[in-house]
Design an enzyme around this catalytic site. Structure first.
Site, PDB file in Angstrom:
ATOM      1  N   LYS A 288     110.468  23.200-139.153  1.00  0.00           N
ATOM      2  CA  LYS A 288     111.150  23.553-137.892  1.00  0.00           C
ATOM      3  C   LYS A 288     111.932  24.871-137.959  1.00  0.00           C
ATOM      4  O   LYS A 288     112.112  25.530-136.942  1.00  0.00           O
ATOM      5  CB  LYS A 288     112.102  22.429-137.473  1.00  0.00           C
ATOM      6  CG  LYS A 288     111.400  21.201-136.912  1.00  0.00           C
ATOM      7  CD  LYS A 288     112.413  20.181-136.426  1.00  0.00           C
ATOM      8  CE  LYS A 288     111.731  19.007-135.759  1.00  0.00           C
ATOM      9  NZ  LYS A 288     112.693  18.060-135.173  1.00  0.00           N
TER      10      LYS A 288
ATOM     11  N   ASP B 197     114.089  19.091-128.533  1.00  0.00           N
ATOM     12  CA  ASP B 197     114.933  17.981-129.011  1.00  0.00           C
ATOM     13  C   ASP B 197     116.265  17.980-128.250  1.00  0.00           C
ATOM     14  O   ASP B 197     116.744  16.933-127.809  1.00  0.00           O
ATOM     15  CB  ASP B 197     115.249  18.139-130.507  1.00  0.00           C
ATOM     16  CG  ASP B 197     114.093  17.692-131.392  1.00  0.00           C
ATOM     17  OD1 ASP B 197     113.262  16.888-130.941  1.00  0.00           O
ATOM     18  OD2 ASP B 197     114.022  18.153-132.553  1.00  0.00           O
TER      19      ASP B 197
ATOM     20  N   GLY C  29     119.480  18.980-138.904  1.00  0.00           N
ATOM     21  CA  GLY C  29     118.794  19.754-137.875  1.00  0.00           C
ATOM     22  C   GLY C  29     118.961  19.165-136.478  1.00  0.00           C
ATOM     23  O   GLY C  29     119.276  19.884-135.517  1.00  0.00           O
TER      24      GLY C  29
END
Ligand code: NAP
Length: 287
Positions: A71, A107, A134
């Protein structure tokens, strides 16, 4: 599903990817809307990431999701970044726009959509967030941006991760974020309108643990666990028993997928169907 000469490809890259529920969610959604798209998985080892991204671009895929451990590492390999993804410093969705790859972070927005769906209006609310990884970073940013007063708790040995998030939010949004070690949770919780678990504590197979001692869960109106496997974590079961309204990680998973779907196809995603498909797969894993 019929694959034609015009079928557009979407994918997920990560390592591992065998557990992912994203193909089930997206392929069901493509089928429901009659879209000629197919979603597949690619296990990509870290040292192959740059070659994989060049390959995906050359093959002209419509877009792809990015999961652990890529990511952050993918960022320099993309042509451009959405401002939110740039601020958060992590990408989970890539869109191929006329041969150029643009990175997004769904997200954060997915988490926020779920809160709205549950009638939570963030302005002025006190939120306690567990974890500084994260996902916590994305969630922290969107909560403060939307007007919450935020406290982050993380393990003592990694408290500088929480401090790092607080500093980044101060620099970018000029808002103070408090941070404490997880051991001080009893002092941090009173008055919280929302408690969020963004640690991996409680995730299968170590699912008989909770990040918060059950007696502390009294008087918290809303509790959100972003862990989605198991579907209802011990933390959420104990929060519900203490009288809280609870939100499961599967809602966030469905929404982050729905937002990616909308970016790839330009169509409104059937988010309830995507959630049901994800639940089906996870229930099978739980058997
Ligand atoms: P990550 O970057 O590895 O961060 C993990 C966090 O959990 C860190 O803050 C870590 O603390 C903490 N932690 C791990 N073990 C702990 C323990 N025994 N006690 C206390 N804290 C502990 O992972 P992530 O990507 O943020 O993901 C976190 C969880 O969210 C995972 O379960 C993931 O599946 C889930 N998730 C769900 C969604 C969704 O859509 N529902 C989206 C993204 C992630 P330290 O810093 O002290 O190590």
């Amino acid at each position: 599903m019929i694959i034609s000469g015009k079928t557009k490809i979407c994918a997920i890259i990560g390592d591992p990817v065998g557990h992912t529920v994203s193909p089930a969610m997206h392929n069901a959604a493509f089928q429901k809307l009659g879209l000629d798209y197919l979603y597949i998985t690619f296990r990509v080892a870290p040292e192959q990431l740059s070659r994989a991204v060049v390959g995906l671009k050359a093959l002209n895929v419509a877009g792809f999701n990015v999961t652990i451990p890529h990511k952050v590492a993918i960022i320099p390999l993309l042509d451009s970044l959405d401002p939110l993804a740039e601020k958060i410093g992590a990408v989970n969705t890539v869109v191929n726009i006329n041969g150029k790859l643009k990175g997004y972070n769904t997200d954060a927005e997915g988490f926020y959509r779920v809160l709205l769906e549950h009638g939570f209006s963030p302005q002025g609310k006190k939120v306690v967030l567990l974890g500084a990884g994260g996902a916590a970073r994305a969630i922290a940013y969107i909560l403060v941006e939307q007007g919450c007063r935020l406290t982050i708790l993380n393990r003592l040995q990694e408290l500088d991760w929480a401090e790092n998030i607080a500093q980044f939010i101060l620099d970018d949004l000029q808002k103070e974020v408090q941070f404490f070690e997880l051991g001080d949770i009893a002092e941090a919780l009173p008055g919280a309108d929302l408690l969020v678990n963004a640690t991996s504590v409680g995730m299968s197979p170590e699912d008989n643990v909770s990040p918060v001692p059950a007696p502390l869960l009294k008087k918290i109106p809303l509790v959100f666990d972003i862990v989605y496997n198991p579907l209802k974590t011990r933390f959420l079961r104990e929060a519900a028993a203490a009288g809280a309204q609870i939100i499961t990680g599967i809602d966030m998973l469905a929404w982050q997928g729905a937002l990616a779907f909308e970016k790839w196809t330009g169509k409104a995603a059937p988010v309830d169907l995507m959630r049901r498909e994800a639940v089906k797969i996870l229930e099978r894993h739980e058997d």
